[in-house]
Design an enzyme around this catalytic site. Sequence first.
Site, PDB file in Angstrom:
ATOM      1  N   GLY A  27       7.540  -5.924  -0.580  1.00  0.00           N
ATOM      2  CA  GLY A  27       7.157  -6.380   1.619  1.00  0.00           C
ATOM      3  C   GLY A  27       7.841  -6.539   2.101  1.00  0.00           C
ATOM      4  O   GLY A  27       9.166  -6.245   2.143  1.00  0.00           O
ATOM      5  N   SER A  28       7.458  -6.850   3.603  1.00  0.00           N
ATOM      6  CA  SER A  28       8.338  -7.150   4.672  1.00  0.00           C
ATOM      7  C   SER A  28       9.416  -8.707   4.025  1.00  0.00           C
ATOM      8  O   SER A  28       8.595  -9.566   3.308  1.00  0.00           O
ATOM      9  CB  SER A  28       7.760  -7.089   5.581  1.00  0.00           C
ATOM     10  N   CYS A  79      10.456   1.652   1.417  1.00  0.00           N
ATOM     11  CA  CYS A  79      11.466   0.546   2.224  1.00  0.00           C
ATOM     12  C   CYS A  79      13.407   1.267   1.729  1.00  0.00           C
ATOM     13  O   CYS A  79      14.094   1.143   2.293  1.00  0.00           O
ATOM     14  CB  CYS A  79      11.268  -0.472   0.725  1.00  0.00           C
ATOM     15  N   GLU A 103      -5.746  -3.878   0.020  1.00  0.00           N
ATOM     16  CA  GLU A 103      -6.941  -4.097  -0.471  1.00  0.00           C
ATOM     17  C   GLU A 103      -6.859  -2.408   0.355  1.00  0.00           C
ATOM     18  O   GLU A 103      -8.152  -1.864   0.674  1.00  0.00           O
ATOM     19  CB  GLU A 103      -6.837  -4.247   1.073  1.00  0.00           C
ATOM     20  N   TRP A 121       0.677  -1.292  -0.443  1.00  0.00           N
ATOM     21  CA  TRP A 121      -0.296  -0.350  -0.017  1.00  0.00           C
ATOM     22  C   TRP A 121       0.945   1.472   0.143  1.00  0.00           C
ATOM     23  O   TRP A 121       0.377   1.957  -0.241  1.00  0.00           O
ATOM     24  CB  TRP A 121      -1.199   0.014   0.700  1.00  0.00           C
ATOM     25  N   ASN A 122       2.183   0.863  -0.118  1.00  0.00           N
ATOM     26  CA  ASN A 122       2.905   2.741   0.417  1.00  0.00           C
ATOM     27  C   ASN A 122       3.430   3.103  -0.961  1.00  0.00           C
ATOM     28  O   ASN A 122       3.108   5.037  -0.938  1.00  0.00           O
ATOM     29  CB  ASN A 122       4.139   2.276   0.983  1.00  0.00           C
ATOM     30  N   GLU A 139      13.259  -2.847  10.828  1.00  0.00           N
ATOM     31  CA  GLU A 139      12.915  -1.700   9.940  1.00  0.00           C
ATOM     32  C   GLU A 139      12.001  -0.305  10.116  1.00  0.00           C
ATOM     33  O   GLU A 139      10.433  -0.754  10.271  1.00  0.00           O
ATOM     34  CB  GLU A 139      12.681  -2.493   7.958  1.00  0.00           C
ATOM     35  N   LYS A 192      -2.125  -8.981  -7.181  1.00  0.00           N
ATOM     36  CA  LYS A 192      -2.993  -8.902  -6.030  1.00  0.00           C
ATOM     37  C   LYS A 192      -3.436  -8.140  -5.588  1.00  0.00           C
ATOM     38  O   LYS A 192      -1.535  -7.535  -4.991  1.00  0.00           O
ATOM     39  CB  LYS A 192      -2.710 -10.168  -4.962  1.00  0.00           C
ATOM     40  N   GLU A 246      11.424  -7.941  -3.782  1.00  0.00           N
ATOM     41  CA  GLU A 246      11.787  -6.816  -3.377  1.00  0.00           C
ATOM     42  C   GLU A 246      10.982  -6.199  -1.375  1.00  0.00           C
ATOM     43  O   GLU A 246      10.167  -6.068  -1.119  1.00  0.00           O
ATOM     44  CB  GLU A 246      11.525  -5.190  -4.261  1.00  0.00           C
TER      45      GLU A 246
END
Length: 579
Positions: A327-328, A383, A277, A250-251, A480, A274, A349
């Site tokens: 993502g994470s 990130c 949301e 989402w960022n 992070e 995907k 990533e």
Amino acid sequence: MSDAASYDPFEAIWRAGCGWRNSHDAGLIGHGVGHGPVAFINCAKAIGDSERPERSRFQMDLGNIPYLTRRGRSDETGPSEFSSFDIETALVWPELIQVEPSMSDAKSYELFINGKWRAGGSRASLPVINPATEKVFASVASATVSDLDEALASAERGRKAWSSRSAKERGEILVSAASILAEKAGVAARDLSSEQGKTIAEAAGEYARAVETLEWNGRHADELSVPIPLGSNRMIVPEPLGVVAAFTPWNYPAVLIARKLAPALAAGCPVILKGAEETPSVAVHIVESLRQAGIPEGVVNLVFGVPVHISRHLLSSPIVKVLTFTGSTAVGKQLATLAANNLQRCILELGGHSPVIVCEDADLAKAIPAISEYKFECAGQSCNAPSRILVARSRYEEFLVRMTEAVRKIRIGPPDDPATQMGPMANARRIEAMQRLTKDAVEGGARIETGGTPLDRPGFYWPPTILTGVPKQARVLHEEPFGPILTVAPFDTIEEAIEEANATEYGLAAYLFTGVADTQEKLINGLSAGAVSVNYLKGVSADAPYGGVKQSGYGYEGGEQGVRSFQILKMVNGLGSFG
């Protein structure tokens, strides 16, 4: 059902990658198409020791997982303390859904499967929350297993025709989609700002980068698909790898969707996207631009829903040949584990914890605004954002004073206010993460130079924060931060700065400020990062490959290497041997 029986380690990883939040007020599953009612679940089935129906609030974060209410501490995951409804109960028995009339005019975002916009099979949906107001203002369709199976079948049907279409034609569709997206960027930026919290100016800038990415890949699709000669009797023939499962956060949803869709489509691969949301409008705007540009049925499919269920189902299918994820690190590892069963190629990533080294000769008049602007864009939820500043001791006090003054001048406010320079964070769990990291550092002896507490107003607002004297064991130096927290510390030698800069498990980006060529070379060679920027902080461009090292992932997005990530490089030997 016992707590232990209901605990799913993989689902907990999705949650742990993003943080937790206790929520007590409203439940949030919606339903409808276009403009329709957002509904609430009155849970008749609870997990844990409670037998009474509860209302439990759904919220999504970086892994886009719906968060279930839990009692007690908010910084742990585990089988104890769960007390919430079973999401699958709500999706299977929609009679448990109760409509909230006040949301009857809310936007509702749909799935895109086999060339058509549609509601999810269960007609259940998830909420979209405005981080500046903490209110639900839209909903997004939630895909069922049947929807996912249709998306897989649709992508497989579209694969042969799309891969057979000339790369030039594929590129023309991408360029056309870029033009269509550019025309709607103003409206799209306002939608993104309402969903994510970044300022409208930041959202508009992000869409400009997404347009650039679609266009670059479209204009280079042909040249990156032609055979590559190797001498007189050999050549490499690039071919599409197959159906891609793309997972985006989402960022920076516009940029990251474009960086996954554009090279895959240019290479001739269908994509099941995907989307996040929390920011569904972005995926909808981009996919609709592709539809209007003439993308064939099945070549792009868009789904939303419960991420852990979607990822498991898509990656369990042999139809999917490539996984691309941003993502994470924790979630990336779990997805890579799933992908291993079908030997799906992975482009990951993942997290970052970027250092900035400010040397003795640095021009602080340039370095400080550059650091401040890039760090606090998107409220620090990047990130790539710098998070640890290392300053030559002879310049440390001057840097700290000037940096603190600059940070205090940042105007925080509603993202739709033109005067605002930094909006809210995306959700309450990010606020809790900032509190946890700050508290841990201060308890270890750190000093708060500015910021350090959430703002007392509606919305998820955390001020730009600078910490000094942070002990080496503090969490903020190893986890992070993904928020507007900077640590600042002095160093005595370049070797010490390199050692400190490399003292995390991450290796995505690093920055340095010096005009001395020998120092630049030593730092570039010594820093363990996928990208090093000298006297410069800026977002990744469309024409360059980008990827991390260590726990920041592997594979490349962007540039020629980004397209190659979705290609088989077929080796052909002995050309002309039988002529």
